[in-house]
Motif scaffolding. Structure first.
Motif, PDB file in Angstrom:
ATOM      1  N   LYS A  19       0.828  -1.213   0.000  1.00  0.00           N
ATOM      2  CA  LYS A  19       0.000   0.000   0.000  1.00  0.00           C
ATOM      3  C   LYS A  19       0.860   1.260   0.000  1.00  0.00           C
ATOM      4  CE  LYS A  19      -4.117  -1.858   2.286  1.00  0.00           C
ATOM      5  NZ  LYS A  19      -4.921  -1.824   3.510  1.00  0.00           N
ATOM      6  N   VAL A  20       1.894   1.275   0.816  1.00  0.00           N
ATOM      7  CA  VAL A  20       2.780   2.440   0.863  1.00  0.00           C
ATOM      8  C   VAL A  20       3.408   2.674  -0.506  1.00  0.00           C
ATOM      9  CG1 VAL A  20       4.965   3.322   1.797  1.00  0.00           C
ATOM     10  CG2 VAL A  20       3.255   2.334   3.333  1.00  0.00           C
ATOM     11  N   ILE A  21       3.892   1.612  -1.134  1.00  0.00           N
ATOM     12  CA  ILE A  21       4.528   1.746  -2.447  1.00  0.00           C
ATOM     13  C   ILE A  21       3.523   2.260  -3.479  1.00  0.00           C
ATOM     14  CG2 ILE A  21       5.524   0.425  -4.369  1.00  0.00           C
ATOM     15  CD1 ILE A  21       6.902  -1.300  -2.145  1.00  0.00           C
ATOM     16  N   GLU A  22       2.358   1.652  -3.528  1.00  0.00           N
ATOM     17  CA  GLU A  22       1.367   2.045  -4.526  1.00  0.00           C
ATOM     18  C   GLU A  22       0.850   3.469  -4.291  1.00  0.00           C
ATOM     19  OE1 GLU A  22      -1.617  -1.032  -4.631  1.00  0.00           O
ATOM     20  OE2 GLU A  22      -0.433  -2.202  -6.053  1.00  0.00           O
ATOM     21  N   GLU A  23       0.593   3.832  -3.050  1.00  0.00           N
ATOM     22  CA  GLU A  23       0.013   5.136  -2.760  1.00  0.00           C
ATOM     23  C   GLU A  23       1.038   6.265  -2.800  1.00  0.00           C
ATOM     24  OE1 GLU A  23      -2.281   4.786   0.850  1.00  0.00           O
ATOM     25  OE2 GLU A  23      -3.478   3.144   0.002  1.00  0.00           O
ATOM     26  N   SER A  24       2.311   5.952  -2.708  1.00  0.00           N
ATOM     27  CA  SER A  24       3.345   6.990  -2.696  1.00  0.00           C
ATOM     28  C   SER A  24       3.608   7.575  -4.077  1.00  0.00           C
ATOM     29  CB  SER A  24       4.651   6.428  -2.133  1.00  0.00           C
ATOM     30  OG  SER A  24       5.240   5.551  -3.094  1.00  0.00           O
ATOM     31  N   GLY A  25       3.417   6.775  -5.102  1.00  0.00           N
ATOM     32  CA  GLY A  25       3.760   7.226  -6.450  1.00  0.00           C
ATOM     33  C   GLY A  25       5.260   7.195  -6.718  1.00  0.00           C
ATOM     34  N   ILE A  26       6.025   6.649  -5.809  1.00  0.00           N
ATOM     35  CA  ILE A  26       7.474   6.543  -5.988  1.00  0.00           C
ATOM     36  C   ILE A  26       7.761   5.301  -6.823  1.00  0.00           C
ATOM     37  CG2 ILE A  26       9.684   6.229  -4.794  1.00  0.00           C
ATOM     38  CD1 ILE A  26       8.418   7.800  -2.430  1.00  0.00           C
ATOM     39  N   GLU A  27       8.585   5.465  -7.848  1.00  0.00           N
ATOM     40  CA  GLU A  27       8.816   4.393  -8.818  1.00  0.00           C
ATOM     41  C   GLU A  27      10.130   3.644  -8.617  1.00  0.00           C
ATOM     42  OE1 GLU A  27       6.340   3.778 -10.765  1.00  0.00           O
ATOM     43  OE2 GLU A  27       5.208   5.633 -10.635  1.00  0.00           O
ATOM     44  N   PHE A  28      10.977   4.102  -7.681  1.00  0.00           N
ATOM     45  CA  PHE A  28      12.273   3.466  -7.452  1.00  0.00           C
ATOM     46  C   PHE A  28      12.536   3.431  -5.960  1.00  0.00           C
ATOM     47  CE2 PHE A  28      16.813   3.189  -6.939  1.00  0.00           C
ATOM     48  CZ  PHE A  28      17.192   2.297  -7.927  1.00  0.00           C
ATOM     49  N   TRP A  29      12.835   2.256  -5.444  1.00  0.00           N
ATOM     50  CA  TRP A  29      13.066   2.068  -4.013  1.00  0.00           C
ATOM     51  C   TRP A  29      14.392   1.340  -3.798  1.00  0.00           C
ATOM     52  CZ3 TRP A  29       9.389   3.543  -0.318  1.00  0.00           C
ATOM     53  CH2 TRP A  29       8.160   3.967  -0.838  1.00  0.00           C
ATOM     54  N   PHE A  38      11.171 -15.142  -0.344  1.00  0.00           N
ATOM     55  CA  PHE A  38       9.875 -15.525  -0.895  1.00  0.00           C
ATOM     56  C   PHE A  38       8.812 -14.474  -0.595  1.00  0.00           C
ATOM     57  CE2 PHE A  38       9.184 -17.201   3.347  1.00  0.00           C
ATOM     58  CZ  PHE A  38       7.820 -17.115   3.547  1.00  0.00           C
ATOM     59  N   ARG A  39       8.883 -13.830   0.567  1.00  0.00           N
ATOM     60  CA  ARG A  39       7.930 -12.757   0.876  1.00  0.00           C
ATOM     61  C   ARG A  39       8.200 -11.525   0.000  1.00  0.00           C
ATOM     62  NH1 ARG A  39       4.953 -14.411   5.069  1.00  0.00           N
ATOM     63  NH2 ARG A  39       5.955 -15.686   6.656  1.00  0.00           N
ATOM     64  N   PHE A  40       9.459 -11.229  -0.226  1.00  0.00           N
ATOM     65  CA  PHE A  40       9.815 -10.129  -1.117  1.00  0.00           C
ATOM     66  C   PHE A  40       9.282 -10.406  -2.521  1.00  0.00           C
ATOM     67  CE2 PHE A  40      12.842  -8.266  -4.176  1.00  0.00           C
ATOM     68  CZ  PHE A  40      12.641  -6.930  -3.895  1.00  0.00           C
ATOM     69  N   ASN A  41       9.465 -11.628  -3.002  1.00  0.00           N
ATOM     70  CA  ASN A  41       8.973 -11.982  -4.338  1.00  0.00           C
ATOM     71  C   ASN A  41       7.460 -11.868  -4.426  1.00  0.00           C
ATOM     72  OD1 ASN A  41      11.574 -12.431  -5.258  1.00  0.00           O
ATOM     73  ND2 ASN A  41      11.514 -14.613  -4.794  1.00  0.00           N
ATOM     74  N   ARG A  42       6.750 -12.224  -3.363  1.00  0.00           N
ATOM     75  CA  ARG A  42       5.291 -12.048  -3.333  1.00  0.00           C
ATOM     76  C   ARG A  42       4.920 -10.575  -3.413  1.00  0.00           C
ATOM     77  NH1 ARG A  42       3.302 -16.109   1.453  1.00  0.00           N
ATOM     78  NH2 ARG A  42       3.806 -18.051   0.394  1.00  0.00           N
ATOM     79  N   LEU A  43       5.676  -9.734  -2.709  1.00  0.00           N
ATOM     80  CA  LEU A  43       5.441  -8.292  -2.776  1.00  0.00           C
ATOM     81  C   LEU A  43       5.608  -7.804  -4.209  1.00  0.00           C
ATOM     82  CD1 LEU A  43       5.102  -5.399  -1.611  1.00  0.00           C
ATOM     83  CD2 LEU A  43       7.596  -5.422  -1.266  1.00  0.00           C
ATOM     84  N   VAL A  44       6.705  -8.176  -4.844  1.00  0.00           N
ATOM     85  CA  VAL A  44       6.975  -7.751  -6.223  1.00  0.00           C
ATOM     86  C   VAL A  44       5.836  -8.214  -7.130  1.00  0.00           C
ATOM     87  CG1 VAL A  44       8.542  -7.949  -8.189  1.00  0.00           C
ATOM     88  CG2 VAL A  44       9.481  -7.712  -5.875  1.00  0.00           C
ATOM     89  N   ASP A  45       5.427  -9.462  -7.008  1.00  0.00           N
ATOM     90  CA  ASP A  45       4.336  -9.995  -7.838  1.00  0.00           C
ATOM     91  C   ASP A  45       3.035  -9.232  -7.614  1.00  0.00           C
ATOM     92  OD1 ASP A  45       6.072 -11.889  -8.851  1.00  0.00           O
ATOM     93  OD2 ASP A  45       5.333 -13.523  -7.584  1.00  0.00           O
ATOM     94  N   SER A  46       2.787  -8.806  -6.376  1.00  0.00           N
ATOM     95  CA  SER A  46       1.535  -8.116  -6.067  1.00  0.00           C
ATOM     96  C   SER A  46       1.479  -6.705  -6.652  1.00  0.00           C
ATOM     97  CB  SER A  46       1.316  -8.051  -4.550  1.00  0.00           C
ATOM     98  OG  SER A  46       2.191  -7.102  -3.951  1.00  0.00           O
ATOM     99  N   LEU A  47       2.628  -6.160  -7.037  1.00  0.00           N
ATOM    100  CA  LEU A  47       2.672  -4.806  -7.593  1.00  0.00           C
ATOM    101  C   LEU A  47       2.363  -4.767  -9.088  1.00  0.00           C
ATOM    102  CD1 LEU A  47       5.798  -3.507  -5.668  1.00  0.00           C
ATOM    103  CD2 LEU A  47       3.417  -2.782  -5.321  1.00  0.00           C
ATOM    104  N   GLY A  48       2.464  -5.900  -9.762  1.00  0.00           N
ATOM    105  CA  GLY A  48       2.169  -5.961 -11.194  1.00  0.00           C
ATOM    106  C   GLY A  48       3.391  -6.314 -12.017  1.00  0.00           C
ATOM    107  N   THR A  49       3.147  -6.634 -13.281  1.00  0.00           N
ATOM    108  CA  THR A  49       4.214  -7.138 -14.147  1.00  0.00           C
ATOM    109  C   THR A  49       5.249  -6.079 -14.511  1.00  0.00           C
ATOM    110  OG1 THR A  49       2.858  -6.687 -16.095  1.00  0.00           O
ATOM    111  CG2 THR A  49       2.732  -8.912 -15.164  1.00  0.00           C
ATOM    112  N   ASN A  50       4.946  -4.816 -14.308  1.00  0.00           N
ATOM    113  CA  ASN A  50       5.915  -3.778 -14.638  1.00  0.00           C
ATOM    114  C   ASN A  50       6.883  -3.470 -13.490  1.00  0.00           C
ATOM    115  OD1 ASN A  50       3.565  -2.778 -13.372  1.00  0.00           O
ATOM    116  ND2 ASN A  50       4.016  -0.702 -14.010  1.00  0.00           N
TER     117      ASN A  50
END
Length: 182
Positions: A19-29, A38-50
């Motif tokens: 939620k923080v990543i999506e709502e921030s509008g920040i494109e690079f972290w 595996f939890r990090f990979n789930r996070l990445v997958d939940s953000l979308g293919t881009n």
């Protein structure tokens, strides 16, 4: 974190981060203290293919890495720097992760080198001195190998810039502050 060293509900924590990543509008972290890949990979997958996430391969339990939106950042290849045994000790076994990327802006693009760090923690004199040694190595690396490139140093410095957390001593990053043009 992990189940033994982190939030009581790691899935909720991952959702909060998303939620923080999506709502921030920040494109690079630049990220630190990633424990469970595996939890990090789930996070990445939940953000979308881009979105792409890349973690350090040398970091021990607390990994550093990058997370970015490929609509804005053209993929780079992260490399560890200052990973020799002496520097590895200064950086608490977590060598900096450098990545050169192309940032796509509305009317142009620019190449930028990012370096993320997770410096040695704690307030003891030895901890501070290790941060200072790491800072010296890092500044030398940047001055000699990246002098003609825009560089952004980002991450967890584990100390203050005004004065060190270690007994009010001089900040271990004074070498950067003394050279504002570079």
């Amino acid at each position: 974190g992990s189940n033994s060293n982190g939030p009581n509900d790691p899935n909720q924590q991952r959702e909060n981060v998303r939620k923080v990543i999506e709502e921030s509008g920040i494109e690079f972290w630049a990220l630190q203290e990633i424990v469970e890949t595996f939890r990090f990979n789930r996070l990445v997958d939940s953000l979308g293919t881009n979105w792409i996430g890349q973690l350090a391969t040398i970091s021990g339990q607390l990994k550093i890495g990058y997370l970015y939106n490929t609509d804005v950042v053209r993929e780079g290849r992260p490399i560890h720097i200052l990973k020799d045994p002496v520097n590895l000790g200064y950086f608490a076994g977590r060598p900096p992760l450098r990545m050169k990327v192309e940032v796509i802006l509305p009317d142009t693009s620019i190449s930028i080198t990012f370096i993320t760090v997770h410096m040695k923690c704690c307030g003891g004199a030895n901890d501070r001195d290790r941060r200072e040694s790491a800072s010296t190595s890092l500044k030398t690396h940047m001055d000699f190998l990246l002098a003609n490139e825009p560089v952004i140093l980002i991450g967890d410095l584990n100390d203050e810039l005004g004065r060190s957390i270690s007994g009010g001593r001089v900040t271990p990053y004074q070498n950067f502050l003394d050279d504002p043009q570079n």
